[in-house]
Motif scaffolding. Structure first.
Motif, short mmCIF file in Angstrom:
data_model
loop_
_atom_site.label_atom_id
_atom_site.label_comp_id
_atom_site.label_asym_id
_atom_site.label_seq_id
_atom_site.Cartn_x
_atom_site.Cartn_y
_atom_site.Cartn_z
N GLN A 232 0.96 -0.98 -0.42
CA GLN A 232 -0.07 0.42 -0.51
C GLN A 232 0.92 1.38 0.01
O GLN A 232 0.04 2.14 -0.23
CB GLN A 232 -0.60 -0.03 1.67
N ARG A 233 2.16 1.10 1.15
CA ARG A 233 2.78 2.95 1.12
C ARG A 233 3.96 1.98 0.16
O ARG A 233 4.21 3.51 -0.66
CB ARG A 233 3.71 2.10 2.42
N ARG A 234 4.26 2.14 -1.44
CA ARG A 234 5.32 1.91 -1.91
C ARG A 234 4.72 2.67 -3.31
O ARG A 234 2.96 2.99 -3.77
CB ARG A 234 5.57 0.59 -2.56
N PRO A 235 5.26 3.25 -3.54
CA PRO A 235 4.68 3.88 -5.19
C PRO A 235 5.20 2.97 -6.60
O PRO A 235 5.34 1.40 -6.26
CB PRO A 235 5.87 4.79 -5.73
N SER A 236 3.18 3.16 -7.42
CA SER A 236 3.06 1.67 -8.10
C SER A 236 3.91 1.57 -8.60
O SER A 236 4.91 3.10 -10.02
CB SER A 236 1.87 1.73 -8.79
N PRO A 237 4.48 0.74 -9.66
CA PRO A 237 3.87 -0.76 -9.87
C PRO A 237 4.79 -0.97 -8.52
O PRO A 237 6.19 -0.91 -8.70
CB PRO A 237 4.40 -0.99 -10.88
#
Ligand SMILES: Nc1ncnc2c1ncn2[C@@H]1O[C@H](COP(=O)(O)OP(=O)(O)OP(=O)(O)O)[C@@H](O)[C@H]1O
Length: 373
Positions: A252-257
């Motif tokens: 959730q907290r990571r920048p996608s992808p």
């Protein structure tokens, strides 16, 4: 994104009036004189629910018994009047306007949901077919939107509180308003958490005060959708110590992808986007329950064997090593909606349902629940 509902046009005074009226008319009744008890439909923390037939009118109904030892008159009247107040919604259990007492119990009558509750029809580790899960999800979303518009928060959204009128979920209704509170009301966390408890509540210190918000229901609704579609809980509790929750949080907290956590890989990008919004760790960033409605046209689960479920399975920087992932999957499997599945395999299907209800299946759900006062 906001979880604020549309403003309510009704007044909370109606609830006060309903309570007063019920209090003035709460007769002592000898149950067996008016009702024939057919069977017990369920048991909860504070009492039980029986299927009965009215001896004169022949009407079948569900009587909810709240034990006087654990429920005071005020709490009973509150649950009764809130349920009555919300029952015009077609996706909320209908009340019959009947309330009375015996020496031991406070009692009110509801319509009888003849197909039981959602928990009982979710196949452990498998989940319901997408079309059925969405049909059910749509009705729960509308029920939530309705009560949020009335400025109320349910606070106990879980499959046991979604009652069914058929096993394909063409008609489902939200029930059990024993924990419902006005949005903005201060409550204290007293004890325990369940998989549906939002992180801001799970992680609050015991006795810490928090403000009741619609986003608590939105979180629980997200967990309910996951359970319905997979037959598993996404985690035991939304706590940093829970490895499944931790893995989800990293994603959730990571920048996608970003790598999709193992147990979420069966979902399409559209479904993941929806889950991300329902299950945002920050309450103000959660979407409204009704926002799910616009996502129902998309495919949510990836076709089995399409190879798509291998998506994100490749190791990416920061994702857990394969052994650790395997351990997570093994733990996840033990955390199914039916921990007693192995023993039950040898039993006949009919018996399985009984065993599941009587012993195994509610273990996780029966973990200490959130009680706020
Ligand atoms: N109207 C109804 N028709 C059919 N079954 C019902 C009805 N109401 C309740 N039940 C069954 O009884 C169970 C317990 O009911 P309910 O949730 O209202 O009790 P509770 O004491 O508030 O439970 P909990 O402590 O888990 O919140 C439900 O999960 C459901 O299986």
């Amino acid at each position: 994104m906001s979880s604020s509902p549309m403003p309510s046009r009704t007044s909370p005074d109606v609830l006060e009036e309903l309570q007063l009226h019920a209090a003035q008319n709460l007769e002592k009744v000898e149950i067996s004189r008016y009702y024939e008890v057919i069977r017990e439909l369920g048991k909860g923390t504070y009492g039980k629910v029986d299927l009965v037939v009215h001896r004169i009118r022949g009407t079948k109904m569900a009587l909810k018994f709240l034990c006087k030892k654990t429920t005071n008159l005020r709490s009973f009247l509150r649950e009764y009047s809130i349920s009555l107040y919300l029952s015009p919604c077609p996706f909320i259990i209908d009340m019959l306007g009947i309330a009375f007492q015996t020496d031991e119990y406070y009692i009110f009558a509801q319509e009888y949901a003849l197909a039981g509750d959602l928990f009982d029809i979710i196949p452990p580790q498998v989940g319901l077919p997408e079309v059925v899960a969405k049909r059910c999800g749509r009705q729960v979303a509308v029920a939530l939107d309705y009560l949020h518009c009335k400025k109320l928060v349910h606070r106990d959204i879980k499959p046991e509180n979604v009652l069914l009128f058929d096993r394909e979920c063409h008609r489902v209704k939200l029930s059990d308003f024993g924990m419902a509170q006005w949005a903005g009301a201060p409550v204290r966390r007293v004890s325990g958490t369940i998989p549906y408890t939002a992180p801001e509540l799970s992680q609050a210190a015991p006795w810490q005060g928090i403000c009741v918000d619609y986003s608590l229901d939105v979180w629980a609704f997200g967990v309910l959708l996951f359970c319905t579609l997979t037959g598993n809980f996404p985690w035991e509790a939304a706590l940093p110590s829970d490895p499944f929750y931790q893995e989800f949080l990293r994603w959730q907290r990571r920048p996608s992808p970003a790598p999709v956590p193992t147990q979420w890989r069966r979902f399409s990008d559209e479904a993941l986007h929806t889950f991300r919004r329902l299950l945002s760790p920050e309450p103000p960033c959660r979407c409204a329950a009704r926002d799910v409605l616009s996502q129902l046209g998309c495919r949510w689960t990836l076709p089995e064997g399409s190879g798509e479920d291998a998506r994100d399975a490749r190791a990416e920087p920061g994702s857990p090593p394969p052994e650790e992932e395997q351990q997570l999957v093994d733990r996840m499997k033990q955390q199914t909606l039916s921990p007693a599945a192995d023993e039950e395999e040898e039993e006949e299907e009919e018996n399985q349902a009984v065993v599941a209800v009587e012993t195994g299946s509610r273990v996780l759900l029966a973990a200490p629940i959130e009680i706020c006062v």
